[in-house]
Design a protein around this motif. Structure first.
Motif, PDB file in Angstrom:
ATOM      1  N   TRP A 142       0.776  -1.266  -0.126  1.00 19.07           N
ATOM      2  CA  TRP A 142      -0.011  -0.114  -0.082  1.00 19.07           C
ATOM      3  C   TRP A 142       0.794   1.339   0.032  1.00 19.07           C
ATOM      4  O   TRP A 142       1.855   1.213   0.786  1.00 19.07           O
ATOM      5  CB  TRP A 142      -0.886   0.016   1.132  1.00 19.07           C
ATOM      6  CG  TRP A 142      -1.779  -1.144   1.195  1.00 19.07           C
ATOM      7  CD1 TRP A 142      -2.061  -2.232   2.264  1.00 19.07           C
ATOM      8  CD2 TRP A 142      -3.047  -0.923   0.363  1.00 19.07           C
ATOM      9  NE1 TRP A 142      -3.406  -2.680   2.132  1.00 19.07           N
ATOM     10  CE2 TRP A 142      -3.842  -2.281   0.927  1.00 19.07           C
ATOM     11  CE3 TRP A 142      -3.561  -0.304  -0.589  1.00 19.07           C
ATOM     12  CZ2 TRP A 142      -5.000  -2.578   0.353  1.00 19.07           C
ATOM     13  CZ3 TRP A 142      -4.658  -0.720  -1.096  1.00 19.07           C
ATOM     14  CH2 TRP A 142      -5.482  -1.820  -0.651  1.00 19.07           C
ATOM     15  N   ASN A 143       0.408   2.128  -0.705  1.00 18.43           N
ATOM     16  CA  ASN A 143       1.141   3.519  -0.661  1.00 18.43           C
ATOM     17  C   ASN A 143       0.016   4.214   0.274  1.00 18.43           C
ATOM     18  O   ASN A 143      -1.326   4.464  -0.287  1.00 18.43           O
ATOM     19  CB  ASN A 143       0.828   4.280  -2.021  1.00 18.43           C
ATOM     20  CG  ASN A 143       1.779   3.450  -2.791  1.00 18.43           C
ATOM     21  OD1 ASN A 143       3.261   3.301  -2.710  1.00 18.43           O
ATOM     22  ND2 ASN A 143       1.567   3.090  -3.976  1.00 18.43           N
ATOM     23  N   ILE A 144       0.332   4.871   1.419  1.00 21.49           N
ATOM     24  CA  ILE A 144      -0.513   5.389   2.272  1.00 21.49           C
ATOM     25  C   ILE A 144      -0.711   6.831   1.912  1.00 21.49           C
ATOM     26  O   ILE A 144       0.113   7.733   1.588  1.00 21.49           O
ATOM     27  CB  ILE A 144       0.335   5.496   3.734  1.00 21.49           C
ATOM     28  CG1 ILE A 144       0.663   4.084   4.110  1.00 21.49           C
ATOM     29  CG2 ILE A 144      -0.994   6.326   4.783  1.00 21.49           C
ATOM     30  CD1 ILE A 144      -0.689   3.007   4.050  1.00 21.49           C
ATOM     31  N   THR A 187      -2.134  10.619   2.770  1.00 20.82           N
ATOM     32  CA  THR A 187      -2.374  11.184   4.103  1.00 20.82           C
ATOM     33  C   THR A 187      -2.637  12.825   3.775  1.00 20.82           C
ATOM     34  O   THR A 187      -2.984  13.588   4.471  1.00 20.82           O
ATOM     35  CB  THR A 187      -0.791  11.432   5.009  1.00 20.82           C
ATOM     36  OG1 THR A 187       0.004  11.943   3.943  1.00 20.82           O
ATOM     37  CG2 THR A 187      -0.650  10.191   5.499  1.00 20.82           C
ATOM     38  N   HIS A 242      -3.305   2.381  -3.096  1.00 24.41           N
ATOM     39  CA  HIS A 242      -3.137   3.467  -2.286  1.00 24.41           C
ATOM     40  C   HIS A 242      -4.260   3.049  -1.163  1.00 24.41           C
ATOM     41  O   HIS A 242      -5.398   2.446  -1.415  1.00 24.41           O
ATOM     42  CB  HIS A 242      -3.676   4.674  -3.030  1.00 24.41           C
ATOM     43  CG  HIS A 242      -2.602   5.129  -4.127  1.00 24.41           C
ATOM     44  ND1 HIS A 242      -1.624   5.788  -3.881  1.00 24.41           N
ATOM     45  CD2 HIS A 242      -2.894   4.846  -5.443  1.00 24.41           C
ATOM     46  CE1 HIS A 242      -0.918   5.982  -5.192  1.00 24.41           C
ATOM     47  NE2 HIS A 242      -1.600   5.408  -6.165  1.00 24.41           N
ATOM     48  N   PHE A 243      -3.944   3.533  -0.028  1.00 28.14           N
ATOM     49  CA  PHE A 243      -4.796   3.221   1.200  1.00 28.14           C
ATOM     50  C   PHE A 243      -4.974   4.456   1.986  1.00 28.14           C
ATOM     51  O   PHE A 243      -4.065   5.219   2.306  1.00 28.14           O
ATOM     52  CB  PHE A 243      -3.953   2.401   2.143  1.00 28.14           C
ATOM     53  CG  PHE A 243      -4.529   1.927   3.399  1.00 28.14           C
ATOM     54  CD1 PHE A 243      -5.399   0.799   3.420  1.00 28.14           C
ATOM     55  CD2 PHE A 243      -4.202   2.550   4.580  1.00 28.14           C
ATOM     56  CE1 PHE A 243      -6.287   0.485   4.773  1.00 28.14           C
ATOM     57  CE2 PHE A 243      -5.064   2.272   5.691  1.00 28.14           C
ATOM     58  CZ  PHE A 243      -5.742   1.181   5.703  1.00 28.14           C
ATOM     59  N   ASP A 248      -6.766   5.916   5.641  1.00 24.95           N
ATOM     60  CA  ASP A 248      -7.595   5.784   6.843  1.00 24.95           C
ATOM     61  C   ASP A 248      -8.402   6.813   6.747  1.00 24.95           C
ATOM     62  O   ASP A 248      -7.867   7.961   7.347  1.00 24.95           O
ATOM     63  CB  ASP A 248      -6.340   5.703   7.954  1.00 24.95           C
ATOM     64  CG  ASP A 248      -6.933   5.812   9.398  1.00 24.95           C
ATOM     65  OD1 ASP A 248      -8.448   6.049   9.612  1.00 24.95           O
ATOM     66  OD2 ASP A 248      -6.357   5.414  10.217  1.00 24.95           O
TER      67      ASP A 248
END
Length: 110
Positions: free
Chosen positions: A3-5, A7, A55-56, A58
């Motif tokens: 995963w590419n986080i 933000t 891509h991830f 949260d």
């Protein structure tokens, strides 16, 4: 695969302007259904071509980014949710039990 986080909004804009395929997984860290969908997706993600960037997000920690994703790709916000992006356009949007690595691979390979 990894995963590419995501933000910040600039990363979403980069995905929007990228050629080829990207996939965004919007995840709620407070939701057991979201955790189950993520686990199931990761167990099967080897069917997805390796040139797809994953891509991830949260979405609890980055709600403003989640809202920007919904606006940018013109989709209704859901959680959990995947968006398959091709050349800046969302071509697949799935949520909850409809999240499937096999379906993503099928869309890419057809």
């Amino acid at each position: 695969m990894q995963w590419n986080i995501i933000t910040d909004i600039a990363q979403v804009n980069d995905i929007k302007s990228k050629e080829g395929y990207s996939l965004i997984f919007k995840h709620s860290t407070r939701c057991p259904v979201s955790s189950m969908a993520k686990r199931r997706f990761e167990m099967d993600w080897d069917v997805i071509p390796s040139d797809v960037s994953l891509h991830f997000l949260d979405l609890i920690a980055y709600r403003n980014v989640s809202s920007h994703i919904a606006e940018t790709f013109e989709v209704h916000h859901e959680s959990p949710q995947i968006l398959l992006i091709k050349n800046g356009d969302c071509i697949l949007d799935a949520s909850h039990g409809d999240i499937s690595a096999d379906e993503v691979a099928e869309v890419i390979n057809n």
